[in-house]
Design a protein around this motif. Structure first.
Motif, PDB file in Angstrom:
ATOM      1  N   UNK A 188      10.113  -7.587   1.015  1.00  0.00           N
ATOM      2  CA  UNK A 188       9.027  -8.536   0.771  1.00  0.00           C
ATOM      3  C   UNK A 188       7.741  -8.153   1.479  1.00  0.00           C
ATOM      4  N   UNK A 189       7.840  -7.656   2.696  1.00  0.00           N
ATOM      5  CA  UNK A 189       6.615  -7.338   3.433  1.00  0.00           C
ATOM      6  C   UNK A 189       5.834  -6.190   2.797  1.00  0.00           C
ATOM      7  N   UNK A 190       6.474  -5.054   2.441  1.00  0.00           N
ATOM      8  CA  UNK A 190       5.704  -4.012   1.759  1.00  0.00           C
ATOM      9  C   UNK A 190       5.244  -4.418   0.362  1.00  0.00           C
ATOM     10  N   UNK A 191       6.046  -5.204  -0.343  1.00  0.00           N
ATOM     11  CA  UNK A 191       5.626  -5.685  -1.666  1.00  0.00           C
ATOM     12  C   UNK A 191       4.399  -6.586  -1.531  1.00  0.00           C
ATOM     13  N   UNK A 223       0.339 -13.399   3.119  1.00  0.00           N
ATOM     14  CA  UNK A 223       1.504 -13.269   4.002  1.00  0.00           C
ATOM     15  C   UNK A 223       2.780 -13.334   3.192  1.00  0.00           C
ATOM     16  N   UNK A 224       3.884 -12.957   3.849  1.00  0.00           N
ATOM     17  CA  UNK A 224       5.197 -12.956   3.203  1.00  0.00           C
ATOM     18  C   UNK A 224       6.210 -13.620   4.118  1.00  0.00           C
ATOM     19  N   UNK A 225       7.129 -14.362   3.510  1.00  0.00           N
ATOM     20  CA  UNK A 225       8.229 -15.009   4.220  1.00  0.00           C
ATOM     21  C   UNK A 225       9.515 -14.617   3.500  1.00  0.00           C
ATOM     22  N   UNK A 226      10.511 -14.138   4.244  1.00  0.00           N
ATOM     23  CA  UNK A 226      11.774 -13.727   3.635  1.00  0.00           C
ATOM     24  C   UNK A 226      12.855 -13.663   4.712  1.00  0.00           C
TER      25      UNK A 226
END
Length: 293
Positions: free
Chosen positions: A179-182, A190-193
């Motif tokens: 999720x972070x690189x995507x 921002x990304x949360x996963x």
């Protein structure tokens, strides 16, 4: 006042719009004159009554045309909360990662059932991750490089909305390693996963608790909206699986994107035929304003 937006990139004809107006009139929606957003791609029809009837009259009436019916006020959104797997990217990462362990069919079956809402999401995630215990952690980077592809229109959707002042958040029941690189590649704020745990260079078969699930997605939308000081109607949520329903149901515009039947049936809007740029037309944003690089 409401707006019915018909979207069929490169395939929308004047006759389709004429037929749509007739259907809306028959449904008692008091339609106005169609107006092109981009000729041949997307058009708006103002309706003065019976938005539910408008959706019933038009949805699925013409092959290849997607429909969004919504209030005319607050149409352009200030917050996007999006799912990742099978929404912002074309694959389910855990299924592709499982292929490196020779377990794709077994894990994909569980994933599909969870996305249809037939299994508890957290329990299904724990079960699938446990099956991956012992897989060399280098498979994560290989999978990301070899299998993960952006959904068409994802970058344009997110970067256009951000260029117009919107906040964008990727919330995934998948893993931060994807999720972070995507999110960075697409342009999310921002990304949360979930965190996939690694022990001595191999997958430990566990994820860090608490699990990012349906309630996390709903809470992220609510909390970000409050932080931004905006109303519910200025929020957009998009996803394809049952764990996206909670955020889709509370968003100003909740969109089922090429979604599982349970999600498509419950969402206020469905995109089945077009790519993610349909969500820009749904907001009344013409192609000339899109950020494509």
């Amino acid at each position: 006042m409401f707006t019915a937006t018909l979207i069929a990139a490169g395939r929308l004809s004047p006759q389709t719009l004429t037929d749509a107006v007739a259907r809306l009139a028959d449904a008692g929606c008091a339609p106005g004159t169609p107006e092109w957003l981009d000729e041949g791609d997307a058009a708006d029809i103002a309706i003065n009554a019976n938005p539910a009837g408008a959706r019933a009259a038009l949805e699925g009436a013409v092959d290849g045309v997607d429909l969004v019916v919504q209030p005319a006020a607050g149409r352009e959104k200030r917050l996007l909360v999006a799912d990742m797997d099978s929404t912002m990217i074309t694959v389910e990462c855990i299924d592709e990662l499982a292929d490196y362990a020779g377990l794709k069919p077994q894990i994909a079956e569980i994933t599909e059932a969870a996305m249809r809402g037939e299994l508890d999401f957290a329990a299904a995630l724990d079960a699938r991750v446990a099956l991956l215990k012992g897989l060399d952690a280098s498979a994560i980077e290989r999978c990301r490089e070899e299998r993960v592809r952006l959904m068409p229109g994802a970058r344009t959707l997110v970067r256009t909305m951000r260029s117009r002042g919107a906040t964008t958040v990727l919330v995934s029941g998948g893993f931060t390693a994807f999720a972070e690189p995507v999110a960075a590649e697409i342009g999310f704020d921002r990304a949360i996963a979930n965190i996939l745990e690694v022990d001595d260079g191999r997958l430990a078969g566990t994820v860090t608790k608490p699990i990012v699930d349906s309630s996390t997605k709903e809470r992220t939308l609510r909390e970000t909206r409050l932080k931004l000081g905006i109303s519910d109607d200025l929020t957009l949520a998009v996803g394809d699986g049952a764990n996206d329903l909670a955020m889709i149901n509370i968003a100003g515009l909740g969109v089922a994107y090429r979604a599982k039947p349970v999600v498509a049936a419950a969402a206020a809007a469905r995109i089945d035929h077009n790519d993610l740029t349909a969500l820009l037309w749904a907001q009344g944003i013409c192609r000339s304003a899109w950020v494509t690089s």
